[in-house]
Scaffold this motif. Structure first.
Motif, PDB file in Angstrom:
ATOM      1  N   MET A 107      -2.616 -20.853  -8.222  1.00 10.22           N
ATOM      2  CA  MET A 107      -1.771 -20.121  -7.276  1.00 10.22           C
ATOM      3  C   MET A 107      -1.129 -18.989  -8.055  1.00 10.22           C
ATOM      4  O   MET A 107      -0.933 -19.095  -9.272  1.00 10.22           O
ATOM      5  N   LEU A 108      -0.776 -17.924  -7.356  1.00  9.11           N
ATOM      6  CA  LEU A 108      -0.161 -16.768  -7.998  1.00  9.11           C
ATOM      7  C   LEU A 108       1.141 -16.392  -7.297  1.00  9.11           C
ATOM      8  O   LEU A 108       1.235 -16.496  -6.070  1.00  9.11           O
ATOM      9  N   ILE A 109       2.100 -15.926  -8.072  1.00 14.25           N
ATOM     10  CA  ILE A 109       3.247 -15.189  -7.546  1.00 14.25           C
ATOM     11  C   ILE A 109       3.091 -13.786  -8.105  1.00 14.25           C
ATOM     12  O   ILE A 109       2.907 -13.617  -9.316  1.00 14.25           O
ATOM     13  N   VAL A 110       3.151 -12.788  -7.234  1.00 20.32           N
ATOM     14  CA  VAL A 110       3.016 -11.396  -7.668  1.00 20.32           C
ATOM     15  C   VAL A 110       4.164 -10.574  -7.092  1.00 20.32           C
ATOM     16  O   VAL A 110       4.644 -10.843  -5.994  1.00 20.32           O
ATOM     17  N   THR A 111       4.586  -9.568  -7.864  1.00 19.45           N
ATOM     18  CA  THR A 111       5.649  -8.682  -7.403  1.00 19.45           C
ATOM     19  C   THR A 111       5.487  -7.295  -8.012  1.00 19.45           C
ATOM     20  O   THR A 111       5.024  -7.155  -9.140  1.00 19.45           O
ATOM     21  N   ASP A 112       5.886  -6.302  -7.241  1.00 18.30           N
ATOM     22  CA  ASP A 112       5.950  -4.930  -7.739  1.00 18.30           C
ATOM     23  C   ASP A 112       7.405  -4.491  -7.884  1.00 18.30           C
ATOM     24  O   ASP A 112       7.698  -3.327  -8.088  1.00 18.30           O
ATOM     25  N   GLY A 113       8.321  -5.420  -7.746  1.00 17.19           N
ATOM     26  CA  GLY A 113       9.742  -5.123  -7.826  1.00 17.19           C
ATOM     27  C   GLY A 113      10.372  -4.917  -6.468  1.00 17.19           C
ATOM     28  O   GLY A 113      11.576  -5.050  -6.304  1.00 17.19           O
ATOM     29  N   ALA A 114       9.558  -4.598  -5.483  1.00 21.30           N
ATOM     30  CA  ALA A 114      10.054  -4.417  -4.119  1.00 21.30           C
ATOM     31  C   ALA A 114       9.697  -5.613  -3.251  1.00 21.30           C
ATOM     32  O   ALA A 114      10.476  -6.034  -2.400  1.00 21.30           O
ATOM     33  N   GLN A 115       8.502  -6.143  -3.477  1.00 18.48           N
ATOM     34  CA  GLN A 115       7.996  -7.259  -2.676  1.00 18.48           C
ATOM     35  C   GLN A 115       7.608  -8.402  -3.601  1.00 18.48           C
ATOM     36  O   GLN A 115       7.215  -8.183  -4.738  1.00 18.48           O
ATOM     37  N   ILE A 116       7.705  -9.628  -3.071  1.00 18.22           N
ATOM     38  CA  ILE A 116       7.229 -10.817  -3.773  1.00 18.22           C
ATOM     39  C   ILE A 116       6.238 -11.504  -2.846  1.00 18.22           C
ATOM     40  O   ILE A 116       6.528 -11.670  -1.655  1.00 18.22           O
ATOM     41  N   TYR A 117       5.087 -11.917  -3.392  1.00 19.57           N
ATOM     42  CA  TYR A 117       4.099 -12.654  -2.603  1.00 19.57           C
ATOM     43  C   TYR A 117       3.619 -13.870  -3.377  1.00 19.57           C
ATOM     44  O   TYR A 117       3.432 -13.814  -4.588  1.00 19.57           O
ATOM     45  N   VAL A 118       3.386 -14.954  -2.651  1.00 19.25           N
ATOM     46  CA  VAL A 118       2.690 -16.124  -3.169  1.00 19.25           C
ATOM     47  C   VAL A 118       1.296 -16.054  -2.569  1.00 19.25           C
ATOM     48  O   VAL A 118       1.141 -15.950  -1.349  1.00 19.25           O
ATOM     49  N   ILE A 119       0.278 -16.111  -3.427  1.00 21.57           N
ATOM     50  CA  ILE A 119      -1.110 -16.034  -2.978  1.00 21.57           C
ATOM     51  C   ILE A 119      -1.782 -17.366  -3.291  1.00 21.57           C
ATOM     52  O   ILE A 119      -1.706 -17.849  -4.423  1.00 21.57           O
ATOM     53  N   THR A 120      -2.447 -17.947  -2.272  1.00 19.32           N
ATOM     54  CA  THR A 120      -3.096 -19.243  -2.441  1.00 19.32           C
ATOM     55  C   THR A 120      -4.572 -19.154  -2.090  1.00 19.32           C
ATOM     56  O   THR A 120      -5.012 -18.227  -1.405  1.00 19.32           O
ATOM     57  N   GLY A 121      -5.320 -20.156  -2.520  1.00 11.67           N
ATOM     58  CA  GLY A 121      -6.739 -20.240  -2.224  1.00 11.67           C
ATOM     59  C   GLY A 121      -7.039 -20.592  -0.785  1.00 11.67           C
ATOM     60  O   GLY A 121      -8.184 -20.531  -0.351  1.00 11.67           O
ATOM     61  N   ALA A 122      -6.021 -20.950  -0.026  1.00 17.24           N
ATOM     62  CA  ALA A 122      -6.218 -21.237   1.395  1.00 17.24           C
ATOM     63  C   ALA A 122      -6.195 -19.959   2.224  1.00 17.24           C
ATOM     64  O   ALA A 122      -6.286 -20.012   3.442  1.00 17.24           O
ATOM     65  N   GLY A 123      -6.073 -18.814   1.558  1.00 20.46           N
ATOM     66  CA  GLY A 123      -6.039 -17.545   2.256  1.00 20.46           C
ATOM     67  C   GLY A 123      -4.636 -17.091   2.610  1.00 20.46           C
ATOM     68  O   GLY A 123      -4.453 -16.138   3.354  1.00 20.46           O
ATOM     69  N   ASP A 124      -3.628 -17.752   2.056  1.00 17.81           N
ATOM     70  CA  ASP A 124      -2.242 -17.413   2.357  1.00 17.81           C
ATOM     71  C   ASP A 124      -1.738 -16.297   1.456  1.00 17.81           C
ATOM     72  O   ASP A 124      -1.998 -16.276   0.255  1.00 17.81           O
ATOM     73  N   VAL A 125      -0.984 -15.379   2.062  1.00 18.22           N
ATOM     74  CA  VAL A 125      -0.194 -14.392   1.341  1.00 18.22           C
ATOM     75  C   VAL A 125       1.198 -14.527   1.944  1.00 18.22           C
ATOM     76  O   VAL A 125       1.457 -14.062   3.049  1.00 18.22           O
TER      77      VAL A 125
END
Length: 185
Positions: A107-125
């Motif tokens: 699983m990933l947590i990604v951010t550009d400083g403005a937005q935060i997203y959790v990305i999963t293998g189930a197709g979730d953002v």
């Protein structure tokens, strides 16, 4: 031997906290195999700069799988500069539909400083509602602690560090050796 005969890999807590125009992503350093600590200083939070756009990522799960996903994310970010949400959605679509990627366990947590997203293998953002996101075996502990600490005047880094310390005190698969990356919008 069947997969069930091998002890499971555990040992990641990744936390992202957004406050005061910045996002802090913190990750512990412990990797465990069953009841054994294999490594205590793993670096599971990374700064990416595809096309000059900075993004901070934290990963939980299989390291090789996570690095495969980070490479794919970098390619998506290069194809869609400055559009983290679009890159995250494109990665999630590929991850969900590609037979090779479907087997990846991370699983990933990604951010550009403005937005935060959790990305999963189930197709979730997933975008967190309360400016806090967490993944991994100690993620729920860190998330609960950080949500409580949002009621204080602490800055994002102090919240992340204290919440990770609380998670490390509760979760045996989490330690206090942190990697912390900060990014502003």
């Amino acid at each position: 031997m069947a997969d069930s005969d091998f002890p499971g890999w555990h040992g990641t807590t990744i936390l992202a906290v957004k406050r005061g125009g910045e996002v802090v992503v913190a990750g512990d350093g412990q990797v465990s195999l069953g009841q054994t600590v294999i490594k205590g200083t793993a670096r599971k939070v990374r700064r990416l700069s595809p096309g000059g756009n900075e993004v901070v990522c934290g990963f939980a799960g299989s390291t090789a799988d996570a690095f495969t996903l980070l490479e794919r994310l970098e390619a998506k970010l290069e194809a869609t500069p400055g559009q983290l949400q679009r890159a995250a959605v494109e990665l999630a679509k590929d991850w969900r539909t590609d037979k090779y990627l479907q087997k990846l366990e991370a699983m990933l947590i990604v951010t550009d400083g403005a937005q935060i997203y959790v990305i999963t293998g189930a197709g979730d953002v997933l975008e967190p509602e309360h400016d806090v996101a967490a993944i991994g075996s100690g993620g729920n502990y860190a998330l609960a602690a950080a949500r409580g600490l949002l009621e204080t005047d602490l800055d994002a880094e102090a919240i992340a560090r204290q919440a990770m310390a609380i998670a490390a005190d509760i979760c045996v698969y989490t330690n206090g050796k942190l990697t912390v990356e900060k990014i502003s919008a």
